[in-house]
Design a protein around this motif. Structure first.
Motif, short mmCIF file in Angstrom:
data_model
loop_
_atom_site.label_atom_id
_atom_site.label_comp_id
_atom_site.label_asym_id
_atom_site.label_seq_id
_atom_site.Cartn_x
_atom_site.Cartn_y
_atom_site.Cartn_z
N ASP A 39 46.46 43.91 43.34
CA ASP A 39 46.89 44.64 44.53
C ASP A 39 46.07 45.90 44.73
OD1 ASP A 39 48.88 42.84 44.88
OD2 ASP A 39 50.39 44.02 43.81
N LYS A 40 46.12 46.40 45.97
CA LYS A 40 45.46 47.66 46.28
C LYS A 40 46.24 48.79 45.60
CE LYS A 40 45.19 50.28 50.57
NZ LYS A 40 44.20 51.31 50.47
N PHE A 41 45.51 49.75 45.03
CA PHE A 41 46.15 50.91 44.40
C PHE A 41 46.55 51.87 45.51
CE2 PHE A 41 46.08 55.19 42.67
CZ PHE A 41 46.77 55.05 41.48
N SER A 42 47.81 52.22 45.54
CA SER A 42 48.26 53.11 46.61
C SER A 42 49.37 53.99 46.08
CB SER A 42 48.70 52.23 47.77
OG SER A 42 49.68 52.86 48.52
N ASN A 43 49.15 55.30 46.14
CA ASN A 43 50.16 56.23 45.62
C ASN A 43 50.45 57.34 46.63
OD1 ASN A 43 47.79 57.60 45.48
ND2 ASN A 43 47.91 58.08 43.29
N GLY A 44 50.00 57.13 47.86
CA GLY A 44 50.29 58.12 48.91
C GLY A 44 49.34 59.31 48.90
N THR A 45 48.40 59.38 47.94
CA THR A 45 47.45 60.49 47.95
C THR A 45 46.13 60.01 48.55
OG1 THR A 45 46.29 60.14 45.85
CG2 THR A 45 48.42 61.23 45.73
#
Ligand code: GLA
Length: 566
Positions: A39-45
């Protein structure tokens, strides 16, 4: 434990169908690299390229807590914070050479005596965020303790300190082995008991290169599976009946297979992945074993055994992805534990472009270095630009190419070179992590030196707006003769940024037809009779019709924002 029979009476178990057995067969499977499915890495930053400062380019190992705090103050007082710079990143050399009694990293006891948590609090009080650094190796590049094999502890430590940016270097990395152990049995027991279920290799389902071999010097059946290495083969047991939910000890009976280190992943029920490494051995016997603790559910469970790592690239991707996941886990955990809002950690992969991180970086972190280290000279800057400009399709909101921290204001770069360097990083949608001494922008009386040429570049809001444009599209080179390039970056509201770059030592005339820009399918500029042009470094506005042209000084750029005149 009444449901379990002794592992030594496995034949009995099989006869009584306690563990349904799969027929051993070889099914040729594709050796697909694991990365593809991640999956795509996504942490809101990093929804726009991160902006901040880092200590390495100028200060190297000469850092301490006062210097870092003074830089943070200068970031705020000089107005840079108001321009969007927010991260104050402590690079290598912040840590003590020894972990504490709980195995946790800690600040150098002499240069960061108050500890990193205290520094975070002080920097946060200025409205800024603190970043930190270690290496995806056994030591940092400056040979200090690092996070490989300590991922969970270190991620939790950083989250507890309230760190909001983490750069993860690649020095002293140990790649995951591509070899796999050879497995003869898999035994499941409850902790505290020696009774359990044993699964035999000869009863498994084999895929790809997995093959059943025999070694008569082994105990029990002497049969074992080989060929699980390099994403080439796998062994399955499906429908293994487990009597109750809970934690089990999984013991692998192994065929000792030489001195090379080995790696194995055990996928349970297609969801939980456990990994173990097996050091190369040359024992007295041919039988080895390795043990891990797994969680199983009551009823039917499936087990897949394989080594999905086929290359250095797989290894790096997996290790960085692992740290990214640990950071995400840690920030959530700490927020829940402390009853406060989560402070996500912007994850910066610093692997120098060795293993093509632009291909897998978006599955592991928010940004990835594309090249070896930058130096404060024109050749280095242009070399890094040349490598990164080709990688436009990999950048986007949340996940960026990182051509390294800025050298603007360092070394002997001229004013033109500083502007060009900054403009190129803006066009590349690169992280804007400053590397110079921000304290120089503040006069001894505390006032800001507004005429400082470097400060003027770094705080040019029009250039920054190109970098921070919400579309998050990296520029493309639409024209080049080797010495001069024309770059185009689509912006919001159907506008574009255009950069004329002169890499050479002589003044050059560069021009470009508006039609050539418009016909690039990615450019969003509508065709019009006239265009409004803003020359950003001259801060002049003018109109053009068919083409844009300019004389560009050596080692210099022209940077424009253009929109159709309606
Ligand atoms: C590597 C990185 C640099 C810096 C140093 C610190 O060289 O690429 O950016 O972090 O390590 O030792």
């Amino acid at each position: 434990m009444a449901d379990f029979k002794k592992s030594s009476v496995a034949t009995f178990l099989r006869k009584n169908k306690i563990c349904p057995v799969c027929t051993a067969k070889r099914i040729m499977a594709s050796t697909q690299i694991h990365i593809d499915g991640a999956d795509k890495f996504s942490n809101g930053t990093a929804l726009t390229p991160p902006m901040g400062w880092a200590s390495w380019n100028l200060f190297r190992n000469r850092i301490n807590e006062d210097l870092i705090f003074d830089i943070a103050k200068a970031m705020r007082d000089s107005g840079l914070a108001d321009c969007g710079y927010q991260y104050v990143n402590v690079d290598d050399c912040w840590m003590s050479s020894t972990r504490d009694e709980n195995g946790r990293l800690r600040g150098d006891l002499a240069t960061f005596p108050s500890g990193i948590k205290a520094l975070v609090e002080k920097v946060n009080a200025l409205g800024l965020k603190l970043g930190i650094y270690t290496s995806n190796g056994t030591l940092t590049c400056e040979d200090l303790p690092s996070s490989l094999y300590h991922e969970r502890t270190d991620a939790e430590t950083f989250a507890e300190w309230g760190v909001e940016y983490f750069k993860y270097d690649f020095c002293h990395n140990i790649p995951i082995p591509t070899n796999a152990p050879e497995i003869s049995t898999v035994t499941l027991t409850k902790p505290g008991s020696s009774e359990g279920i044993t699964l035999y290799a000869e009863d498994a389902e084999f895929r790809g290169n997995a093959i059943l071999l025999t070694d008569e010097k082994m105990a029990e059946t002497g049969r074992y599976v080989s060929g699980l290495e390099s994403a080439g083969g796998s062994m399955y047991f499906s429908n293994v009946e487990i009597p109750e939910d809970g934690v089990y000890t999984l013991t692998l009976g192994l065929h000792k297979a030489g001195l090379r280190d080995k790696y194995l992943e055990i996928e349970i029920n297609d969801t939980d992945v456990y990994s173990l490494t097996e050091p190369g051995t040359k024992g007295f016997t041919h039988d080895g074993r390795n043990q891990i603790t797994v969680t199983l559910k009551k009823g039917l469970n499936s087990f897949k055994f394989h080594n999905p790592v086929a290359s250095r690239m797989d290894s790096a991707a997996k290790q960085y992805r692992n740290m990214g996941k640990e950071l995400q886990r840690a920030t959530k955990l700490v927020a829940e534990r402390e009853g406060r809002e989560e402070k996500p950690i912007c994850f910066s992969i610093c692997e120098w472009g060795r293993n093509k991180p632009w291909i897998w970086g978006h599955t592991a972190g928010n940004l990835w270095r594309t090249t070896p280290d930058i130096k404060p000279n024109w050749l280095s800057i242009i070399g890094i630009y040349e490598a990164t400009v080709l990688l436009y399709k990999y950048a986007g909101p949340g996940n960026w190419n990182d051509p390294d921290m800025l050298e603007v204001g360092n070394g002997n770069l001229t004013d033109d070179e500083n502007k060009a360097h900054f403009s190129l990083w803006c066009m590349l949608a690169a992280p804007l992590i400053l590397g110079n001494d921000l304290r120089k922008f503040i006069r001894p009386d505390g006032s800001v030196d507004k005429d400082n040429k470097v400060l003027k570049i770094l705080s040019n809001k029009d250039a920054i707006a190109i970098n921070q444009d919400k579309l998050g599209i990296q520029c493309r080179r639409i024209k080049s003769n080797g010495l001069c390039d024309v770059l185009v970056k689509p912006l919001e509201n159907n506008e574009i940024a255009v950069c004329f770059l002169n890499k050479g030592p002589l003044e050059m005339e560069i021009s470009c037809k508006m039609q050539d820009i418009i016909k690039e399918s990615f450019a969003v500029l509508p065709s019009a009779k006239e265009y409004d042009v803003h020359d950003i470094w001259e801060d002049k506005k003018f109109e053009i019709r068919d083409s844009l042209s300019a004389k560009v000084a050596p080692h210099s750029v022209k940077l424009y924002r253009i929109k159709a005149d309606d």
